[in-house]
Design an enzyme around this catalytic site. Structure first.
Site, short mmCIF file in Angstrom:
data_model
loop_
_atom_site.label_atom_id
_atom_site.label_comp_id
_atom_site.label_asym_id
_atom_site.label_seq_id
_atom_site.Cartn_x
_atom_site.Cartn_y
_atom_site.Cartn_z
N ASP A 1 -26.08 65.83 117.37
CA ASP A 1 -25.80 67.09 118.07
C ASP A 1 -25.43 68.18 117.08
OD1 ASP A 1 -23.43 66.02 117.27
OD2 ASP A 1 -22.36 66.39 119.16
N GLU A 2 -25.96 68.08 115.88
CA GLU A 2 -25.61 69.02 114.81
C GLU A 2 -26.80 69.91 114.43
OE1 GLU A 2 -22.85 68.53 110.83
OE2 GLU A 2 -24.36 67.00 111.25
#
Ligand SMILES: Nc1nc2c(ncn2[C@@H]2O[C@H](COP(=O)(O)OP(=O)(O)OP(=O)(O)O)[C@@H](O)[C@H]2O)c(=O)[nH]1
Length: 342
Positions: free
Chosen positions: A268-269
């Site tokens: 989720d980066e």
């Protein structure tokens, strides 16, 4: 009694020939033995023609029955119309004419045949100012014409084949190009969000840094991580989590300039490289992104902001500082921005 003079060996053949034959004999010889069709047409008026005589070669083509008859009495209608128009034109213009014609006709057995001729038509004035006859010689070019037409058809077939092959090659080329584009996409983009993958983003970012080294322009990096994303997955399922990731990427992309670089570093980066951007501008951008993502996904994000500095040699140093700011933002409670002191 006049003695015939012996001819010298140097005397041209034509002189010998003409001296030995009367005009009428000479013409009869030509008429009877000339291998092309010859004919004599009597001109009754500008509009009325009678085939007065044809030579043996012409008789072999049309038969003797044409003599003494009008064109429409022994030729198919279309052929007769076309030839009649030529005769009319020759009489009216009172000039020799040369023309080619393709036509059907009836052979001596009455069988309809097809032929192609090159015809020379000459107006004749027999003791008169007006044209009384037309003299014609028709050379049979049927074989030549058929060969020419066969060649033409062959050429057309070849051209069609070439066009077909060209279209096939073009289609194959188009397919290859779209496969290459797809391959390029697969090699450079994250399949879920279409953001650049980590490897490609790093390569583009390195180029930007080298440009900045030369120009001295400012450049900032944003490191972004979704807050408590594990809970989204756990509560709504992995597919819903994927949809959120896609929406976050779309939102970020919509808020950025074309020259900004958006990459997904995994999970989720996300990472964003902002060329020609100072720290305070990067902070404003980060704030805008934070609000936009929250509005579009009901998910919050934390961001770390760092500016490229002359001492940075590698991208890794900039990334590390942005990452450090991100960790601070997480530690400070999430849904916020960590930024280096300005
Ligand atoms: N749906 C989905 N989930 C992913 C994907 N990649 C990673 N994740 C999940 O994203 C979550 C990332 O969690 P973390 O970053 O460790 O922690 P977090 O829950 O976001 O919490 P904080 O980062 O501390 O705010 C994990 O649950 C991963 O399984 C993906 O491609 N799709």
């Amino acid at each position: 009694m006049e003695q015939e003079q012996p001819q010298s060996p140097d005397t041209p053949l034509s002189v010998t020939l003409f001296a030995g034959l009367s005009d009428i004999e000479l013409i009869r010889e030509l008429w009877n033995h000339f291998p092309e069709n010859m004919f004599l047409v009597r001109v009754e008026s500008e509009d009325d023609f009678i085939m007065e005589a044809v030579n043996p070669a012409q008789k072999a083509t049309l038969g003797a029955a044409c003599e003494g008859r009008r064109l429409h009495d022994f030729l198919p209608r279309d052929t007769a119309d076309a030839i009649w128009a030529r005769y009319h034109e020759c009489v009216v213009s009172d000039m020799p004419m040369r023309y080619q014609e393709s036509a059907t006709y009836f052979d001596p057995e009455g069988v309809e045949c097809f032929g192609h001729w090159l015809t020379l038509l000459v107006p004749i004035h027999h003791h008169s100012h007006r044209v009384t006859h037309l003299f014609g010689i028709s050379q049979d070019l049927t074989e030549l014409q058929l060969a020419r037409e066969a060649l033409e058809r062959q050429n057309q077939r070849l051209e069609a084949r070439v066009a077909e092959r060209t279209a096939e090659l073009r289609a194959a080329n188009d397919e290859l190009q779209s496969l290459n584009a797809r391959l390029e996409e697969l090699a450079t983009r994250d399949f879920l969000t279409s953001a650049y993958n980590r490897r490609h983003l790093e390569s583009l970012a390195e180029s930007e840094l080298r440009r900045v080294d030369r120009s001295g322009a400012p450049l900032c990096m944003l490191m972004i991580d979704l807050d408590e994303f594990k809970q989204v997955n756990d509560a709504l399922g992995h597919a819903a989590g994927d949809a959120v990731l896609r929406r976050v990427a779309d939102t970020l992309r919509a808020e950025l300039r074309d020259s900004d670089l958006l990459g997904r570093y995994g999970g989720d980066e996300f990472v964003i490289v902002l060329p020609d951007t100072r720290l305070e501008e990067a902070l404003a951008t980060a704030e805008r992104l934070r609000h936009a993502v929250q509005a579009s996904t009901q998910t919050t994000i934390s961001l770390g902001v760092a500016q490229y500095q002359p001492g940075d040699i590698h991208l890794g140093e900039l990334t590390q500082r942005a990452d450090h700011q991100l960790l601070d933002a997480k530690r400070d409670g999430r849904n916020r921005i960590g930024i280096e002191s300005m």
